[in-house]
Design a protein around this motif. Structure first.
Motif, PDB file in Angstrom:
ATOM      1  N   ARG A 116       0.843  -1.202   0.000  1.00 35.34           N
ATOM      2  CA  ARG A 116       0.000   0.000   0.000  1.00 35.34           C
ATOM      3  C   ARG A 116       0.871   1.241   0.000  1.00 35.34           C
ATOM      4  O   ARG A 116       2.078   1.175   0.268  1.00 35.34           O
ATOM      5  CB  ARG A 116      -0.917   0.026   1.226  1.00 35.34           C
ATOM      6  CG  ARG A 116      -0.208   0.225   2.569  1.00 35.34           C
ATOM      7  CD  ARG A 116      -1.223   0.341   3.686  1.00 35.34           C
ATOM      8  NE  ARG A 116      -0.606   0.510   5.001  1.00 35.34           N
ATOM      9  CZ  ARG A 116      -0.293   1.702   5.541  1.00 35.34           C
ATOM     10  NH1 ARG A 116      -0.509   2.829   4.872  1.00 35.34           N
ATOM     11  NH2 ARG A 116       0.256   1.758   6.753  1.00 35.34           N
ATOM     12  N   GLU A 117       0.251   2.364  -0.318  1.00 40.86           N
ATOM     13  CA  GLU A 117       0.935   3.635  -0.216  1.00 40.86           C
ATOM     14  C   GLU A 117       0.907   4.104   1.235  1.00 40.86           C
ATOM     15  O   GLU A 117      -0.127   4.015   1.899  1.00 40.86           O
ATOM     16  CB  GLU A 117       0.269   4.697  -1.093  1.00 40.86           C
ATOM     17  CG  GLU A 117       0.726   4.684  -2.531  1.00 40.86           C
ATOM     18  CD  GLU A 117       0.289   5.920  -3.291  1.00 40.86           C
ATOM     19  OE1 GLU A 117       1.015   6.337  -4.206  1.00 40.86           O
ATOM     20  OE2 GLU A 117      -0.784   6.466  -2.973  1.00 40.86           O
ATOM     21  N   VAL A 118       2.030   4.580   1.704  1.00 43.89           N
ATOM     22  CA  VAL A 118       2.112   5.120   3.058  1.00 43.89           C
ATOM     23  C   VAL A 118       2.309   6.632   2.949  1.00 43.89           C
ATOM     24  O   VAL A 118       3.250   7.101   2.310  1.00 43.89           O
ATOM     25  CB  VAL A 118       3.283   4.502   3.840  1.00 43.89           C
ATOM     26  CG1 VAL A 118       3.354   5.109   5.244  1.00 43.89           C
ATOM     27  CG2 VAL A 118       3.130   2.986   3.922  1.00 43.89           C
ATOM     28  N   THR A 119       1.393   7.360   3.557  1.00 45.69           N
ATOM     29  CA  THR A 119       1.505   8.824   3.590  1.00 45.69           C
ATOM     30  C   THR A 119       2.367   9.231   4.769  1.00 45.69           C
ATOM     31  O   THR A 119       2.236   8.667   5.859  1.00 45.69           O
ATOM     32  CB  THR A 119       0.110   9.460   3.717  1.00 45.69           C
ATOM     33  OG1 THR A 119      -0.687   9.070   2.596  1.00 45.69           O
ATOM     34  CG2 THR A 119       0.211  10.977   3.756  1.00 45.69           C
ATOM     35  N   TYR A 120       3.224  10.185   4.550  1.00 43.23           N
ATOM     36  CA  TYR A 120       4.024  10.712   5.660  1.00 43.23           C
ATOM     37  C   TYR A 120       4.156  12.215   5.523  1.00 43.23           C
ATOM     38  O   TYR A 120       4.125  12.775   4.436  1.00 43.23           O
ATOM     39  CB  TYR A 120       5.405  10.051   5.717  1.00 43.23           C
ATOM     40  CG  TYR A 120       6.317  10.334   4.546  1.00 43.23           C
ATOM     41  CD1 TYR A 120       7.281  11.348   4.616  1.00 43.23           C
ATOM     42  CD2 TYR A 120       6.236   9.592   3.375  1.00 43.23           C
ATOM     43  CE1 TYR A 120       8.131  11.603   3.545  1.00 43.23           C
ATOM     44  CE2 TYR A 120       7.072   9.838   2.308  1.00 43.23           C
ATOM     45  CZ  TYR A 120       8.024  10.842   2.398  1.00 43.23           C
ATOM     46  OH  TYR A 120       8.855  11.102   1.338  1.00 43.23           O
ATOM     47  N   ARG A 121       4.253  12.858   6.659  1.00 45.03           N
ATOM     48  CA  ARG A 121       4.487  14.305   6.706  1.00 45.03           C
ATOM     49  C   ARG A 121       5.901  14.549   7.203  1.00 45.03           C
ATOM     50  O   ARG A 121       6.341  13.904   8.149  1.00 45.03           O
ATOM     51  CB  ARG A 121       3.508  15.012   7.643  1.00 45.03           C
ATOM     52  CG  ARG A 121       3.747  16.524   7.756  1.00 45.03           C
ATOM     53  CD  ARG A 121       2.966  17.125   8.899  1.00 45.03           C
ATOM     54  NE  ARG A 121       1.554  17.121   8.627  1.00 45.03           N
ATOM     55  CZ  ARG A 121       0.914  18.074   7.941  1.00 45.03           C
ATOM     56  NH1 ARG A 121       1.600  19.098   7.446  1.00 45.03           N
ATOM     57  NH2 ARG A 121      -0.387  18.014   7.757  1.00 45.03           N
ATOM     58  N   TRP A 122       6.583  15.468   6.551  1.00 39.43           N
ATOM     59  CA  TRP A 122       7.896  15.863   7.037  1.00 39.43           C
ATOM     60  C   TRP A 122       7.892  17.345   7.372  1.00 39.43           C
ATOM     61  O   TRP A 122       7.104  18.125   6.831  1.00 39.43           O
ATOM     62  CB  TRP A 122       9.004  15.531   6.037  1.00 39.43           C
ATOM     63  CG  TRP A 122       8.899  16.199   4.694  1.00 39.43           C
ATOM     64  CD1 TRP A 122       8.305  15.700   3.580  1.00 39.43           C
ATOM     65  CD2 TRP A 122       9.437  17.481   4.335  1.00 39.43           C
ATOM     66  NE1 TRP A 122       8.414  16.586   2.533  1.00 39.43           N
ATOM     67  CE2 TRP A 122       9.117  17.679   2.968  1.00 39.43           C
ATOM     68  CE3 TRP A 122      10.145  18.466   5.019  1.00 39.43           C
ATOM     69  CZ2 TRP A 122       9.478  18.843   2.276  1.00 39.43           C
ATOM     70  CZ3 TRP A 122      10.501  19.623   4.342  1.00 39.43           C
ATOM     71  CH2 TRP A 122      10.166  19.804   2.986  1.00 39.43           C
ATOM     72  N   ALA A 123       8.744  17.716   8.301  1.00 35.58           N
ATOM     73  CA  ALA A 123       8.929  19.114   8.684  1.00 35.58           C
ATOM     74  C   ALA A 123      10.405  19.333   8.936  1.00 35.58           C
ATOM     75  O   ALA A 123      11.080  18.487   9.533  1.00 35.58           O
ATOM     76  CB  ALA A 123       8.115  19.450   9.932  1.00 35.58           C
ATOM     77  N   ALA A 124      10.910  20.472   8.480  1.00 41.03           N
ATOM     78  CA  ALA A 124      12.343  20.746   8.586  1.00 41.03           C
ATOM     79  C   ALA A 124      12.566  22.244   8.741  1.00 41.03           C
ATOM     80  O   ALA A 124      11.715  23.051   8.351  1.00 41.03           O
ATOM     81  CB  ALA A 124      13.073  20.238   7.341  1.00 41.03           C
ATOM     82  N   PRO A 125      13.701  22.638   9.294  1.00 37.46           N
ATOM     83  CA  PRO A 125      14.044  24.060   9.327  1.00 37.46           C
ATOM     84  C   PRO A 125      14.017  24.639   7.910  1.00 37.46           C
ATOM     85  O   PRO A 125      14.354  23.943   6.935  1.00 37.46           O
ATOM     86  CB  PRO A 125      15.463  24.073   9.904  1.00 37.46           C
ATOM     87  CG  PRO A 125      15.544  22.808  10.696  1.00 37.46           C
ATOM     88  CD  PRO A 125      14.731  21.806   9.936  1.00 37.46           C
ATOM     89  N   ALA A 126      13.602  25.887   7.779  1.00 36.75           N
ATOM     90  CA  ALA A 126      13.413  26.491   6.462  1.00 36.75           C
ATOM     91  C   ALA A 126      14.667  26.450   5.602  1.00 36.75           C
ATOM     92  O   ALA A 126      14.589  26.348   4.377  1.00 36.75           O
ATOM     93  CB  ALA A 126      12.913  27.918   6.627  1.00 36.75           C
ATOM     94  N   ASP A 127      15.832  26.496   6.224  1.00 36.79           N
ATOM     95  CA  ASP A 127      17.088  26.537   5.463  1.00 36.79           C
ATOM     96  C   ASP A 127      17.762  25.174   5.373  1.00 36.79           C
ATOM     97  O   ASP A 127      18.967  25.093   5.115  1.00 36.79           O
ATOM     98  CB  ASP A 127      18.046  27.546   6.098  1.00 36.79           C
ATOM     99  CG  ASP A 127      18.480  27.148   7.513  1.00 36.79           C
ATOM    100  OD1 ASP A 127      17.828  26.241   8.091  1.00 36.79           O
ATOM    101  OD2 ASP A 127      19.444  27.738   8.027  1.00 36.79           O
ATOM    102  N   TYR A 128      17.000  24.089   5.526  1.00 38.20           N
ATOM    103  CA  TYR A 128      17.638  22.766   5.620  1.00 38.20           C
ATOM    104  C   TYR A 128      18.400  22.389   4.351  1.00 38.20           C
ATOM    105  O   TYR A 128      19.359  21.627   4.397  1.00 38.20           O
ATOM    106  CB  TYR A 128      16.602  21.694   5.967  1.00 38.20           C
ATOM    107  CG  TYR A 128      15.774  21.186   4.804  1.00 38.20           C
ATOM    108  CD1 TYR A 128      16.100  20.009   4.149  1.00 38.20           C
ATOM    109  CD2 TYR A 128      14.661  21.893   4.346  1.00 38.20           C
ATOM    110  CE1 TYR A 128      15.359  19.529   3.085  1.00 38.20           C
ATOM    111  CE2 TYR A 128      13.918  21.430   3.286  1.00 38.20           C
ATOM    112  CZ  TYR A 128      14.256  20.249   2.654  1.00 38.20           C
ATOM    113  OH  TYR A 128      13.515  19.797   1.589  1.00 38.20           O
TER     114      TYR A 128
END
Length: 290
Positions: free
Chosen positions: A20-32
């Protein structure tokens, strides 16, 4: 005009192991992308709870704090298969739950981590990788980390489902060894580098199966900690246990305590210095979230 502090997005990855497809959310510092840094990773089960736990504000504050090392967050979303994909990889419980935990573990280690390592500037040190989860997602995170410590350095469990059993509870069973996570620790080699964060709320539940005056959620967590201490993990060097007075088995409680977890996981202060911020009583750190 305020400078952007954080970038976040949702993506999908097809898993052959889960089909199946796995949805994920990522978050990072703006300047990563331009910072030149290689970032530690925070991986979380039940990533669909990102908004209800108000993690956007928590992460943004962490990314801009001088007291926290910058990191990248990845939240894996689950679906109707949650009860089968989360659990212990070596065996389903006595009701057949967790029957696909082995496949979920393979997805995380063999598909997801290699993919994000190719696409994000992540650290090459496994000790910079932290995995966390809440309730059954916490049991899953613990199982994956403890059995695959060469991928991770720390694990955080919020109100973990450590009641997971290989047979039904028998009344007056004082040893209660049917809780599968206890033998997971007992029967496996203890990776010396691992660090553990456990959180329970005093209102996690009302059940007290052995009538000892302590709710089962706290009993189960403390019994697991006892098993870890037999493997020579120590307070507070290796283990932090946070008890939230009035804390419930719910997303608001976990969301409120999450900043303290991040301080433990990525704080620039030493473990001892970080723990001073919590009120200590014996081996327990109680949060000020009353």
């Amino acid at each position: 005009m305020n400078a952007q502090k954080m970038i976040t997005a949702k993506e999908k990855l097809f898993s052959k192991h889960l089909n199946r497809e796995v949805t994920y959310r990522w978050a990072a510092p703006a300047d990563y992308k331009t910072s030149g840094l290689q970032y530690p990773l925070l991986l979380m089960n039940d990533g669909q709870d990102y908004e209800k736990m108000k993690l956007a504000a928590t992460l943004e504050k962490s990314f801009t704090s001088e007291h926290t090392a910058p990191f990248i967050y990845m939240g894996l979303e689950t679906n109707e298969n949650r009860m089968q994909e989360y659990g212990l990889a070596h065996s389903a419980d006595f009701k057949g739950r967790g029957s696909r935990a082995k496949q979920y573990t393979a997805f995380v280690l063999e598909e997801f981590l290699p993919s994000v390592k190719r696409n994000f500037p992540l650290s090459r040190k496994h000790t910079d990788y932290v995995y966390c989860g809440m309730s059954l997602g916490g049991l899953s995170a613990f199982d994956i980390v403890y059995n695959n410590a060469h991928y991770f350095g720390k694990v955080g469990v919020f109100s973990g489902s450590f009641w997971w059993r290989n047979k039904a509870y028998v009344k007056n069973d004082m040893h209660d060894r049917s809780r599968m996570v206890l033998d997971l620790v007992k029967n496996n080699v203890a990776p010396a580098h691992l660090k553990f964060w456990f959180q329970c709320g005093t209102l996690d539940e009302k059940a007290d199966r052995n009538n000892n005056g302590i709710i089962d959620a706290i009993d189960d967590t403390q019994d697991l900690i006892k098993e870890l201490r037999k493997k020579r993990y120590m307070y507070p060097r290796d283990i932090v246990y946070v008890e939230v007075p009035g804390g419930k088995h719910d997303l608001p409680t976990w969301g409120k305590i999450f900043p303290e977890f991040i301080s433990w996981a990525f704080g620039k202060a030493t473990t001892a210095e970080t723990n001073v911020k919590l009120k200590r009583k014996g081996g327990v750190f109680t949060s000020g979230l009353e």
